[in-house]
Design a protein around this motif. Structure first.
Motif, short mmCIF file in Angstrom:
data_model
loop_
_atom_site.label_atom_id
_atom_site.label_comp_id
_atom_site.label_asym_id
_atom_site.label_seq_id
_atom_site.Cartn_x
_atom_site.Cartn_y
_atom_site.Cartn_z
N LEU A 31 0.82 -1.21 0.00
CA LEU A 31 0.00 0.00 0.00
C LEU A 31 0.86 1.26 0.00
O LEU A 31 0.58 2.21 -0.75
CB LEU A 31 -0.93 -0.01 1.22
CG LEU A 31 -1.86 1.21 1.38
CD1 LEU A 31 -2.74 1.38 0.15
CD2 LEU A 31 -2.70 1.05 2.64
N LEU A 32 1.92 1.26 0.80
CA LEU A 32 2.81 2.43 0.83
C LEU A 32 3.48 2.64 -0.53
O LEU A 32 3.62 3.78 -0.99
CB LEU A 32 3.87 2.25 1.91
CG LEU A 32 3.40 2.49 3.35
CD1 LEU A 32 4.44 1.97 4.34
CD2 LEU A 32 3.14 3.97 3.59
N GLU A 33 3.87 1.56 -1.18
CA GLU A 33 4.50 1.67 -2.49
C GLU A 33 3.50 2.16 -3.54
O GLU A 33 3.83 3.00 -4.39
CB GLU A 33 5.08 0.31 -2.91
CG GLU A 33 6.31 -0.12 -2.14
CD GLU A 33 7.57 0.59 -2.63
OE1 GLU A 33 7.47 1.42 -3.55
OE2 GLU A 33 8.64 0.33 -2.05
N LYS A 34 2.28 1.66 -3.50
CA LYS A 34 1.29 1.95 -4.53
C LYS A 34 0.76 3.38 -4.43
O LYS A 34 0.45 4.02 -5.45
CB LYS A 34 0.13 0.96 -4.41
CG LYS A 34 -0.87 1.01 -5.55
CD LYS A 34 -0.26 0.49 -6.84
CE LYS A 34 -1.27 0.43 -7.97
NZ LYS A 34 -2.27 -0.64 -7.77
N ALA A 35 0.64 3.92 -3.22
CA ALA A 35 0.03 5.24 -3.03
C ALA A 35 0.87 6.37 -3.60
O ALA A 35 0.35 7.46 -3.87
CB ALA A 35 -0.25 5.47 -1.56
N GLU A 36 2.18 6.20 -3.72
CA GLU A 36 3.08 7.20 -4.30
C GLU A 36 3.09 8.51 -3.52
O GLU A 36 3.29 9.59 -4.07
CB GLU A 36 2.72 7.46 -5.77
CG GLU A 36 2.87 6.24 -6.66
CD GLU A 36 2.59 6.53 -8.12
OE1 GLU A 36 2.08 7.63 -8.40
OE2 GLU A 36 2.89 5.67 -8.96
N LEU A 37 2.86 8.43 -2.23
CA LEU A 37 2.97 9.60 -1.36
C LEU A 37 4.25 9.58 -0.53
O LEU A 37 4.74 10.63 -0.12
CB LEU A 37 1.77 9.66 -0.41
CG LEU A 37 0.40 9.95 -1.03
CD1 LEU A 37 -0.70 9.77 0.00
CD2 LEU A 37 0.37 11.37 -1.59
N THR A 38 4.77 8.39 -0.31
CA THR A 38 5.93 8.21 0.55
C THR A 38 7.20 8.15 -0.29
O THR A 38 7.29 7.37 -1.24
CB THR A 38 5.79 6.91 1.37
OG1 THR A 38 4.54 6.94 2.07
CG2 THR A 38 6.93 6.76 2.34
N ASP A 39 8.18 8.98 0.07
CA ASP A 39 9.41 9.05 -0.73
C ASP A 39 10.28 7.82 -0.55
O ASP A 39 10.94 7.38 -1.50
CB ASP A 39 10.22 10.30 -0.33
CG ASP A 39 9.54 11.59 -0.76
OD1 ASP A 39 8.75 11.55 -1.72
OD2 ASP A 39 9.77 12.62 -0.10
#
Length: 325
Positions: free
Chosen positions: A184-192
């Motif tokens: 989910l963190l990878e897919k959302a593209e909000l986390t650098d």
């Protein structure tokens, strides 16, 4: 103490070394003569003083059943067999009954620790009569981690492997949760930097754990997990845990979902299952599937699922004991 050890694979070999480092005399037997101390089970038994203690670390199912049966013909009254593999607890009941008729004790021991156990120690969950456990206790004390925890006499015969089965079911669910969070963190593209987010969780959070540490190690080795196919096997305990839940009318939705997710992984390349496969490789040395090179087949476990299944079936009796799930 003097102890025989049958099966010197990833875990068995390290267990032999840890026992020897703590001053025990270990006679090991394996089908691979390069690592074996003797050339047969009979030779192993002959080298042990009475009462004899033989610890079995071979694959669950028929390899373990046949090894225990053979030991039943070689050992005598007052001796003890320890099954330290990942056997189903129902097998323990049958094995114990067979050996009891000959006056031979039986202890089932769930072992957790994977390839890290040599240095860190092994978590041990064992079941059996107190008198039989007492004969094995010096080995338990040497194999367990340092400190007050890490080993338990869980109850009667079968309790050790039943406890380990539930442990592995919980492990399935925890790994699945970490893996889904990573996707989910990878897919959302909000986390650098998703790896650094996971690393930050290793201190001060309620979800910190050794599995989280291993997930970070896997991401450090392979950012994005691009070298691992999203395919994860199950080694049996997850299925048995779900079945036990059904038999005892205990709902196990998280463990069941994690098991089913592994089934799904065998149909498509799943990012979540890349993470599960990476963690399994980190803690247990389990094989990972890698993409095929141009113009040729990938090596080892990177075969098509049906080919890999055939290869695993062919090696079922190879003498290698399973590690963690």
């Amino acid at each position: 103490m003097d102890i025989g050890l049958v099966g010197l694979g990833k875990m068995g070999g390290n267990m032999r070394e840890r026992l020897r480092r703590d001053g025990h005399t270990v006679v090991g037997f394996d089908r691979n003569p390069e690592v074996s101390d003797v050339d047969s089970l009979a030779a192993l038994v002959d080298k042990l003083p009475t009462p004899k203690v033989v610890w079995v670390m071979v694959p669950a199912g028929e390899p373990t059943r046949s090894t225990v049966a053979e030991l039943g013909e070689l050992l005598g009254e007052g001796d003890v067999v320890v099954d330290g593999g990942n056997s189903r607890w129902t097998d323990d009941l049958a094995n114990a009954e067979t050996l009891q008729a000959k006056g031979i004790g039986y202890v089932d021991c769930g072992v957790s620790g994977g390839v890290w156990g040599l240095e860190n120690g092994y978590a041990l969950m064992y079941g059996g009569d107190a008198a039989d456990v007492e004969k094995v206790q010096p080995a338990f004390d040497s194999l367990k981690p340092e400190g007050d925890f890490g080993a338990v006499h869980a109850g009667k015969v079968g309790a050790g492997h039943f406890s380990k089965m539930v442990h592995n079911g919980i492990e399935y669910a925890i790994m699945q949760a970490y893996a889904e969070g990573w996707e989910l963190l990878e897919k959302a593209e909000l986390t650098d930097n998703v790896t650094e987010v996971f690393r930050s969780w290793r201190e001060g959070t309620v979800i910190r754990s050794w599995l989280l540490d291993l997930m970070v190690a896997a991401l450090d080795d392979d950012p994005g997990l691009s070298q691992i196919a999203g395919y994860a096997e199950d080694s049996g305990e997850g299925r048995w845990t779900v079945e036990a839940g059904i038999e005892n009318a205990v709902a196990t939705p998280a463990i069941t979902a994690a098991l089913y997710a592994r089934f799904v992984s065998r149909q498509d390349d799943s990012p979540t299952m890349k993470a599960v496969a990476a963690m399994r490789n980190q803690f247990g040395g389990h094989a990972v599937r890698t993409p095929a090179p141009k113009g040729g087949d990938a090596a080892g476990e990177s075969k098509a699922p049906d080919q890999a299944a055939a290869a695993r079936e062919a090696g079922a009796g190879s003498g290698r004991e399973p590690a963690e799930s």
